[in-house]
Enzyme design. Structure first.
Site, PDB file in Angstrom:
ATOM      1  N   HIS A 241       0.917  -0.751  -0.133  1.00  0.00           N
ATOM      2  CA  HIS A 241       0.017  -0.158  -0.013  1.00  0.00           C
ATOM      3  C   HIS A 241       1.101   0.988  -0.343  1.00  0.00           C
ATOM      4  CE1 HIS A 241      -3.573  -2.578   0.745  1.00  0.00           C
ATOM      5  NE2 HIS A 241      -2.546  -3.159   2.152  1.00  0.00           N
TER       6      HIS A 241
HETATM    7  O1  RIB Z   1      -5.211   0.199   4.235  1.00  0.00           O
HETATM    8  C1  RIB Z   1      -3.975   0.664   3.844  1.00  0.00           C
HETATM    9  C2  RIB Z   1      -2.958   2.079   4.964  1.00  0.00           C
HETATM   10  O2  RIB Z   1      -3.488   1.843   6.319  1.00  0.00           O
HETATM   11  C3  RIB Z   1      -1.805   1.533   4.960  1.00  0.00           C
HETATM   12  O3  RIB Z   1      -0.776   3.361   4.830  1.00  0.00           O
HETATM   13  C4  RIB Z   1      -1.526   1.343   5.646  1.00  0.00           C
HETATM   14  O4  RIB Z   1       0.001   1.372   6.995  1.00  0.00           O
HETATM   15  C5  RIB Z   1      -2.423   1.372   6.736  1.00  0.00           C
HETATM   16  O5  RIB Z   1      -1.984   2.763   8.034  1.00  0.00           O
END
Ligand code: RIB
Ligand code: CA
Length: 309
Positions: A241
Site C-alpha cells: 500500500h
Molecule cells: O489501508 C492501508 C493503509 O493503512 C496503509 O497506510 C497501512 O500502513 C495502514 O496504515
C-alpha cells in the site's frame, strides 16, 4: 531532485515505503512527520527513529511528531496486522530516544511548504490528521505545494476495515473530508491500485538474499509478520500500500489516473459524487514495473553512501 515530505504511521508497509524513498535518486526526503494510525503516536515515532538509526539516510531528514489521535474520534489502531509495536514485535531493536515536542508536525509541514512551494511533494501514508491540522493553521501555505499524494480510500473495491472503508480514511474521516474540501493538488492512491501491487514472500526473500547484512536481516524480520498475516487472510503476498504511494509520487507514469470528485462517508467511505473533480485517483498500475523498481531500491546489494555497512 524533488523535495519530499512524508507523513507516516509506521507500520510495516510504511517502513518499506521509507526505505524505498530513501533509495530513490529522483527525490530528496527533506522531512518526515509521524501521526497516530497503525499504532500510537509514540510507537510510530519510535519506529521512525529505529528506521533512521538502521538506514542512516543522507541527508538526514528533519523529523517531527504530529497528532496523537484523530480530529474528532478515538484512535483505532491496526496492531493485529503490524504487531503491538508496529514493526512486527521484533525483540532486539537497539534503543532509541524520543522525537522532540517542538517543532511539531504542523510546524514542519508549513515550513517545508513555505520553503519549497510548488516544488514540494507531500506523501501521506497514514490518516490525514496532520495535513488537516496544517490546513487549519495556514491553508494558503499548504495550498502552495506542488503535489499531495495520499494512500487511502477504496473507490470501486471493498474496503479493508469495513466492506466500504479503507483504514487511513476510516481512522480520521473528518480530516479526510477537510483535505478533500481544501482545493489541494490531491492525488489519491486507493486500495483499487494498491491491491494490484502484491509482493510474494519469495520475491522479498530473493531480493534480501542479494544484499545480506543488518538492513536485509531487519527488513526480513519485520516484513515476515506482514507476509504471515497476508497469507493467513488468503492473499498471495503483501499488498504494498504505502510503497506504491511513494512509487506513484516518484513516477506518476506507473499508474493510470482518473479525475474524480470524492466525498467522505461517516465511516471514512470514499464515495464518488457529482460536481467538479477534487482529486485524481490511481486506478490501474503497471504492477510488474513497480515491483521491480521497489525491489531494486529497497535494500540494494551495494550500500548507497551513508548507510549501514
Ligand atoms: O489501508 C492501508 C493503509 O493503512 C496503509 O497506510 C497501512 O500502513 C495502514 O496504515
Ligand atoms: Ca501507513
Amino acid at each position: 531532485m524533488t523535495p519530499f515530505l512524508i507523513d507516516t504511521d509506521p507500520g510495516i508497509d510504511d517502513a518499506l515505503a521509507l526505505l524505498f524513498a530513501w533509495n530513490s535518486p529522483e527525490i530528496r526526503v527533506e522531512a518526515i512527520t509521524t501521526v497516530a494510525g497503525n499504532v500510537s503516536l509514540d510507537a510510530a515515532s519510535t519506529n521512525l527513529l529505529r528506521l533512521l538509526a538502521l538506514r542512516r539516510p543522507d541527508p538526514r531528514p528533519v523529523v517531527a511528531a504530529g497528532a496523537a489521535g484523530p480530529l474528532a474520534r478515538a484512535l483505532t489502531t491496526a496492531t493485529r496486522y503490524h504487531g503491538e509495536d508496529g514493526l512486527g514485535d521484533l525483540p532486539d531493536w537497539p534503543a532509541v530516544g524520543r522525537l522532540p515536542r517542538s517543532p511539531d508536525a504542523v510546524a514542519v509541514i508549513l515550513e517545508a511548504a513555505r520553503r519549497h512551494r510548488g516544488d514540494l511533494t507531500i506523501v501521506a501514508l497514514g490518516p490525514l490528521t496532520n495535513l488537516a491540522l496544517a490546513l487549519k493553521a495556514d491553508a494558503a501555505v499548504v495550498g502552495r505545494v506542488g503535489r499531495i499524494v495520499a494512500m487511502g480510500g477504496a473507490i470501486d473495491v471493498p474496503g479493508n476495515v469495513t466492506p466500504t472503508a479503507e483504514f487511513n480514511m476510516s481512522v480520521d474521516p473528518e480530516a479526510a473530508h477537510r483535505v478533500l474540501a481544501a482545493g489541494l493538488p490531491l492525488e489519491i492512491v486507493p486500495l483499487d491500485a494498491t491491491r494490484q501491487a502484491v509482493l510474494p514472500r519469495a520475491g522479498m526473500r530473493a531480493t534480501l538474499a542479494r544484499g545480506p547484512g543488518p538492513l536485509a536481516s531487519r527488513i526480513q524480520g519485520f516484513s515476515e509478520r506482514g507476509f504471515r498475516i497476508a497469507h493467513s487472510d488468503g492473499a498471495q503476498g503483501m499488498a504494498l500500500h504505502d510503497p506504491l504511494a511513494v512509487g506513484l509520487a516518484v513516477d506518476p507514469s506507473l499508474g493510470k489516473w482518473e479525475a474524480v470528485r470524492l466525498a467522505i462517508g461517516p465511516d471514512g467511505e470514499t464515495l464518488r459524487t457529482s460536481g467538479p473533480p477534487n482529486c485524481r485517483v490511481a486506478k490501474v498500475v503497471e504492477s510488474d514495473r513497480f515491483i521491480r523498481l521497489f525491489l531494486d531500491r529497497l535494500c540494494p546489494a551495494t550500500r548507497p553512501h551513508g548507510t549501514s555497512s
